[in-house]
Design an enzyme around this catalytic site. Structure first.
Site, PDB file in Angstrom:
ATOM      1  CE1 TYR A   6      -4.130   1.425  -0.336  1.00  0.00           C
ATOM      2  CE2 TYR A   6      -3.714   2.568   1.736  1.00  0.00           C
ATOM      3  CZ  TYR A   6      -4.486   2.371   0.602  1.00  0.00           C
ATOM      4  OH  TYR A   6      -5.617   3.150   0.414  1.00  0.00           O
ATOM      5  CE  LYS A  52      -7.180   6.048   0.438  1.00  0.00           C
ATOM      6  NZ  LYS A  52      -8.119   6.878  -0.321  1.00  0.00           N
TER       7      LYS A  52
HETATM    8  P1  NAD Z   1     -11.994   3.920  -8.971  1.00  0.00           P
HETATM    9  O1  NAD Z   1     -10.837   3.791  -9.895  1.00  0.00           O
HETATM   10  O2  NAD Z   1     -13.310   3.453  -9.458  1.00  0.00           O
HETATM   11  O3  NAD Z   1     -12.153   5.423  -8.467  1.00  0.00           O
HETATM   12  C1  NAD Z   1     -11.051   6.286  -8.299  1.00  0.00           C
HETATM   13  C2  NAD Z   1     -11.512   7.633  -8.815  1.00  0.00           C
HETATM   14  O4  NAD Z   1     -10.515   8.639  -8.564  1.00  0.00           O
HETATM   15  C3  NAD Z   1     -11.763   7.643 -10.319  1.00  0.00           C
HETATM   16  O5  NAD Z   1     -13.105   8.023 -10.576  1.00  0.00           O
HETATM   17  C4  NAD Z   1     -10.803   8.691 -10.832  1.00  0.00           C
HETATM   18  O6  NAD Z   1     -11.311   9.447 -11.918  1.00  0.00           O
HETATM   19  C5  NAD Z   1     -10.666   9.577  -9.595  1.00  0.00           C
HETATM   20  N1  NAD Z   1      -9.547  10.503  -9.675  1.00  0.00           N
HETATM   21  C6  NAD Z   1      -8.216  10.211  -9.778  1.00  0.00           C
HETATM   22  N2  NAD Z   1      -7.519  11.361  -9.917  1.00  0.00           N
HETATM   23  C7  NAD Z   1      -8.434  12.380  -9.885  1.00  0.00           C
HETATM   24  C8  NAD Z   1      -8.349  13.797 -10.010  1.00  0.00           C
HETATM   25  N3  NAD Z   1      -7.170  14.426 -10.206  1.00  0.00           N
HETATM   26  N4  NAD Z   1      -9.482  14.543  -9.922  1.00  0.00           N
HETATM   27  C9  NAD Z   1     -10.680  13.943  -9.764  1.00  0.00           C
HETATM   28  N5  NAD Z   1     -10.837  12.599  -9.659  1.00  0.00           N
HETATM   29  C10 NAD Z   1      -9.722  11.839  -9.733  1.00  0.00           C
HETATM   30  O7  NAD Z   1     -11.554   3.124  -7.640  1.00  0.00           O
HETATM   31  P2  NAD Z   1     -12.233   3.025  -6.194  1.00  0.00           P
HETATM   32  O8  NAD Z   1     -11.628   1.819  -5.586  1.00  0.00           O
HETATM   33  O9  NAD Z   1     -13.702   3.153  -6.289  1.00  0.00           O
HETATM   34  O10 NAD Z   1     -11.597   4.270  -5.424  1.00  0.00           O
HETATM   35  C11 NAD Z   1     -12.383   5.234  -4.758  1.00  0.00           C
HETATM   36  C12 NAD Z   1     -11.803   5.553  -3.393  1.00  0.00           C
HETATM   37  O11 NAD Z   1     -11.944   4.420  -2.545  1.00  0.00           O
HETATM   38  C13 NAD Z   1     -10.315   5.909  -3.367  1.00  0.00           C
HETATM   39  O12 NAD Z   1     -10.098   6.923  -2.417  1.00  0.00           O
HETATM   40  C14 NAD Z   1      -9.674   4.610  -2.891  1.00  0.00           C
HETATM   41  O13 NAD Z   1      -8.412   4.818  -2.275  1.00  0.00           O
HETATM   42  C15 NAD Z   1     -10.723   4.180  -1.890  1.00  0.00           C
HETATM   43  N6  NAD Z   1     -10.682   2.773  -1.456  1.00  0.00           N
HETATM   44  C16 NAD Z   1     -10.669   1.766  -2.371  1.00  0.00           C
HETATM   45  C17 NAD Z   1     -10.641   0.457  -1.940  1.00  0.00           C
HETATM   46  C18 NAD Z   1     -10.609  -0.686  -2.920  1.00  0.00           C
HETATM   47  O14 NAD Z   1     -10.233  -1.792  -2.506  1.00  0.00           O
HETATM   48  N7  NAD Z   1     -11.003  -0.495  -4.167  1.00  0.00           N
HETATM   49  C19 NAD Z   1     -10.647   0.172  -0.555  1.00  0.00           C
HETATM   50  C20 NAD Z   1     -10.666   1.216   0.353  1.00  0.00           C
HETATM   51  C21 NAD Z   1     -10.689   2.518  -0.123  1.00  0.00           C
END
Ligand code: NAD
Length: 259
Positions: free
Chosen positions: A160, A167
């Site tokens: 990570y 985070k």
């Molecule tokens: P995802 O790829 O679907 O979403 C990530 C989003 O970030 C995308 O829509 C992308 O366009 C956006 N993004 C990146 N750079 C950007 C910018 N400069 N301006 C605006 N938007 C921007 O993936 P996800 O897993 O749904 O991620 C969403 C959140 O959830 C993130 O913060 C991620 O760290 C968090 N998260 C994900 C997981 C997992 O296992 N997938 C677990 C815990 C937390």
């Protein structure tokens, strides 16, 4: 489950940032809010992303659709101006975005450059502070803000890397924002979902192992999905949770309690 959901968010207005496709956590949030009766504003990152996001926004009947790249000066201000002009008010904000340059994400924290660290922090954390600042004046009847975190904020999750400290800063920012905005009736939550197969997650090394371990560790015995995250946010946005703020809410089937 949707048949049993009452329109407890009818008349509420929700901005959801972070939909890339129908696997995105943000999409689960948008869908859950809509199921509970809220009106939606949905953004896409850029023109390339628009063709994937706009049809999903249309399916959900989003009243406001707009571009938002948080690293483009002025774009966030323009979005909130559109919200002010269209709705005059906002009730719910979801920040579900993260980014780190690949070379800074994959080489371990020791090898993360100052520029990469700053970029990851700016897009994945400080942008939430900027959004909160623009959203708060529109939350004239109180409101709820969400930012997506992960277990790697508090414990070392192999691979990570830089996203762990980022985070951790996001969760701490949520606490300080909750403290500053509480007097205005605005509640702030960090949501910590278990691992989910999304585009952002595909950038993490050995993610399949993480998924398998999470399913095994979780007391409920299975992985979470994006609707689990969405419905949790929908609940926290209702008056049922009106005295809950500032914490990190785990949506991980209980995996975080197990050593
Ligand atoms: P995802 O790829 O679907 O979403 C990530 C989003 O970030 C995308 O829509 C992308 O366009 C956006 N993004 C990146 N750079 C950007 C910018 N400069 N301006 C605006 N938007 C921007 O993936 P996800 O897993 O749904 O991620 C969403 C959140 O959830 C993130 O913060 C991620 O760290 C968090 N998260 C994900 C997981 C997992 O296992 N997938 C677990 C815990 C937390």
């Amino acid at each position: 489950m949707s048949e049993t959901i009452r329109p407890v968010l009818a008349g509420r207005r929700a901005l959801v940032v972070g939909v890339a496709n129908d696997s995105s956590i943000a999409y689960g949030c948008a869908k859950a809010f809509r199921t509970a009766g809220a009106d939606l504003a949905i953004t896409w990152l850029n023109e390339k992303a628009r063709r994937f996001v706009e049809p999903l926004a249309d399916d959900l009947g989003a009243a406001i659709k707009a571009p938002l790249d948080v690293s483009v000066p002025g774009e966030m201000e323009a979005l909130f101006e559109t919200i002010r002009g269209t709705w005059g008010r906002l009730d719910i904000l979801v920040h579900s975005i993260a980014f780190a340059p690949k070379e800074d994400l994959t080489g371990g924290l020791l090898n993360c450059s100052a520029e990469g660290f700053a970029k990851a922090m700016d897009i994945s954390c400080h942008s939430f502070v900027r959004m909160a600042k623009l959203a708060a004046p529109l939350m004239t009847e109180g409101g709820t803000m969400f930012a997506m975190s992960y277990y790697g904020a508090n414990r070392v999750v192999p691979n990570y890397n830089v996203m762990g400290p980022v985070k951790a800063a996001l969760e701490a920012s949520g606490r300080y924002l909750a403290h500053e905005l509480g007097p205005q009736g605005i509640r702030v939550h960090a949501i910590s979902p278990g691992p989910l197969k999304t585009r952002a997650a595909s950038g993490l090394k050995d993610f399949e192992t993480l998924l398998a371990e999470a399913a095994e560790k979780a007391p409920v015995g299975e992985l979470v999905d994006i609707m689990d995250v969405g419905y949790t946010c929908a609940y926290l946005a209702t008056p049922f949770a009106r005295r809950v703020t500032g914490g990190t809410v785990y949506v991980d089937g209980g995996a975080n309690i197990v050593a």
